[in-house]
Design a protein around this motif. Structure first.
Motif, PDB file in Angstrom:
ATOM      1  N   ILE A 124      -3.878   2.853  -7.516  1.00 45.94           N
ATOM      2  CA  ILE A 124      -4.744   1.744  -7.095  1.00 45.94           C
ATOM      3  C   ILE A 124      -6.117   1.992  -7.714  1.00 45.94           C
ATOM      4  CG2 ILE A 124      -5.901   0.596  -5.157  1.00 45.94           C
ATOM      5  CD1 ILE A 124      -3.467   1.245  -3.425  1.00 45.94           C
ATOM      6  N   ASN A 183      -4.167   6.579  -4.266  1.00 48.77           N
ATOM      7  CA  ASN A 183      -5.145   5.612  -3.710  1.00 48.77           C
ATOM      8  C   ASN A 183      -6.464   6.347  -3.473  1.00 48.77           C
ATOM      9  OD1 ASN A 183      -6.361   3.439  -2.463  1.00 48.77           O
ATOM     10  ND2 ASN A 183      -5.124   3.500  -0.596  1.00 48.77           N
ATOM     11  N   SER A 184      -7.396   6.362  -4.395  1.00 56.26           N
ATOM     12  CA  SER A 184      -7.495   5.439  -5.514  1.00 56.26           C
ATOM     13  C   SER A 184      -8.430   5.996  -6.577  1.00 56.26           C
ATOM     14  CB  SER A 184      -8.089   4.099  -5.011  1.00 56.26           C
ATOM     15  OG  SER A 184      -9.310   4.381  -4.330  1.00 56.26           O
ATOM     16  N   ASP A 225       0.194  -9.071  -5.636  1.00 59.01           N
ATOM     17  CA  ASP A 225       1.435  -8.313  -5.811  1.00 59.01           C
ATOM     18  C   ASP A 225       1.708  -7.316  -4.699  1.00 59.01           C
ATOM     19  OD1 ASP A 225       2.178  -8.979  -8.813  1.00 59.01           O
ATOM     20  OD2 ASP A 225       0.008  -8.714  -8.693  1.00 59.01           O
ATOM     21  N   SER A 226       0.647  -6.725  -4.149  1.00 59.75           N
ATOM     22  CA  SER A 226       0.849  -5.715  -3.112  1.00 59.75           C
ATOM     23  C   SER A 226      -0.248  -5.832  -2.060  1.00 59.75           C
ATOM     24  CB  SER A 226       0.874  -4.307  -3.720  1.00 59.75           C
ATOM     25  OG  SER A 226      -0.339  -3.997  -4.356  1.00 59.75           O
ATOM     26  N   LYS A 232      -0.905  -5.278 -11.528  1.00 55.70           N
ATOM     27  CA  LYS A 232      -0.720  -5.700 -10.147  1.00 55.70           C
ATOM     28  C   LYS A 232      -2.078  -5.875  -9.469  1.00 55.70           C
ATOM     29  CE  LYS A 232       3.831  -3.598  -9.534  1.00 55.70           C
ATOM     30  NZ  LYS A 232       4.125  -3.061 -10.886  1.00 55.70           N
ATOM     31  N   GLN A 250       2.133   5.394  -9.622  1.00 54.67           N
ATOM     32  CA  GLN A 250       1.270   4.236  -9.808  1.00 54.67           C
ATOM     33  C   GLN A 250      -0.110   4.599  -9.254  1.00 54.67           C
ATOM     34  OE1 GLN A 250       3.253   0.588  -8.384  1.00 54.67           O
ATOM     35  NE2 GLN A 250       5.162   1.735  -8.444  1.00 54.67           N
ATOM     36  N   HIS A 310      -2.566  -1.028  -9.757  1.00 51.28           N
ATOM     37  CA  HIS A 310      -2.866  -2.066  -8.768  1.00 51.28           C
ATOM     38  C   HIS A 310      -4.391  -2.201  -8.704  1.00 51.28           C
ATOM     39  CE1 HIS A 310       1.173  -1.685  -6.552  1.00 51.28           C
ATOM     40  NE2 HIS A 310       1.178  -0.643  -7.352  1.00 51.28           N
ATOM     41  N   THR A 344      -3.901  -5.889  -5.708  1.00 46.51           N
ATOM     42  CA  THR A 344      -3.680  -5.487  -4.318  1.00 46.51           C
ATOM     43  C   THR A 344      -4.935  -5.752  -3.491  1.00 46.51           C
ATOM     44  OG1 THR A 344      -2.733  -3.716  -2.946  1.00 46.51           O
ATOM     45  CG2 THR A 344      -4.489  -3.074  -4.467  1.00 46.51           C
ATOM     46  N   ASP A 398      -7.635  -3.348  -7.097  1.00 49.47           N
ATOM     47  CA  ASP A 398      -8.092  -3.752  -5.760  1.00 49.47           C
ATOM     48  C   ASP A 398      -9.518  -4.279  -5.899  1.00 49.47           C
ATOM     49  OD1 ASP A 398      -9.138  -3.915  -3.201  1.00 49.47           O
ATOM     50  OD2 ASP A 398      -8.124  -2.110  -2.480  1.00 49.47           O
TER      51      ASP A 398
END
Ligand code: THG
Length: 273
Positions: free
Chosen positions: A120, A96-97, A223-224, A191, A118, A158, A193, A160
């Protein structure tokens, strides 16, 4: 919903104090409580001066990993800091991130290439945070396409969209939902987020705004969420919304969460009849 527990963050005054005092028990307790409340990842953010960040992040990572099996979400604005502490993680989590700013992708994508980590990806670039949907979608596309060069598939990303305060932009949530929809049309497995508290910045009754934002975002397919799993109102919103949307068979998750005291009155406050 993938829950990323946000509580271990040095910018929260009590946590900042615990970090200053190297109060291991306090951090440990936050890790355990968030895991028990259902966090799938535990965010660790040092929130200290750059000179201390590495030491504090490693200290936090060690405590969390000793306390719970929940994977980490390593939160730092500095990609080189994430690179430095990365190998201390015992299992794959979330970085992140990245964003399209500077050399973030160049530093962080190779780091997670060939792993199960994964990431972000914030929709901002060297020009800052865009307020329009088109630019956000374009930045998301750029980040996802760049990730493909490192064999990082969309399902590990993800996006954002960096929700603005509603008080500053009346269309803030609408733009978030539109970005979500368009990015998912382009990449169905990506995803989406978001943090849940920016939306209500500078408004009264922030809790109410945050909960209803969450409800609508869940409906739209978020999703998150980077959230406080110890916030029972927010967790109740999540569980109630999932049940109403037919995503909780026999309302089992809702009932179990009530029984465990994750939502509703705390167990110790329930009077025996
Ligand atoms: N996107 C991404 N990462 C992020 C954010 C984001 N990391 C940092 C931040 N935003 C998310 N983390 C926090 C951490 C704490 C709080 C808000 C955001 C906070 N906590 C209060 C507390 O713990 O006392 C109250 C929490 C509550 O009860 O709801 O304010 O947007 N990628």
């Amino acid at each position: 919903m993938i829950i990323i527990g946000e509580k271990i963050n040095g910018t929260i005054p009590k946590v900042g104090k615990a970090i200053e005092e190297r109060d291991e028990a306090y951090i440990r307790d936050l890790a355990i409580k968030q895991a028990e409340a259902g966090a799938h990842y535990i965010d660790v953010c040092a929130g200290v001066a750059p000179e201390q960040e590495e030491e504090v992040l490693l200290w936090l990572m060690d405590i969390v990993q000793d306390a719970v099996d929940t994977p980490l979400c390593i939160d730092s604005p500095n990609p080189r800091m994430i690179e430095k502490v990365f190998s201390r993680a015992k299992k794959p989590g979330i970085v992140n991130s990245v964003s399209a700013e500077g050399d973030k992708m160049e530093v962080l994508y190779p780091l997670i290439q060939g792993t199960e980590w994964q990431v972000i990806a914030l929709t901002c670039d060297n020009k800052g945070i865009p307020s329009d949907v088109d630019t956000r979608v374009n930045i998301a596309r750029q980040m996802i396409d760049e990730a493909a060069k490192y064999d990082i598939t969309p399902d590990r990303i993800h996006i954002d969209p960096l929700v603005m305060a509603l008080s500053a932009d009346n269309q803030s949530m609408i733009k978030f939902l539109e970005t979500l929809k368009r990015v998912k049309e382009l990449y169905p497995t990506v995803k989406i987020t978001s943090g849940l508290s920016n939306i209500s910045f500078s408004m009264p009754l922030r809790r109410v705004i945050n909960q209803h934002f969450f409800c609508l975002a869940i409906y739209a397919g978020m999703d998150s969420a980077i959230m406080d799993p110890l916030n029972r109102h927010m967790m109740a919103t999540l569980l109630a919304t999932q049940a109403l949307l037919g995503r909780d068979r026999y309302c089992r998750n809702f009932s179990n969460a009530y029984r465990k005291g994750i939502i509703g009155p705390k167990l110790e406050e329930r009077k025996k009849k």
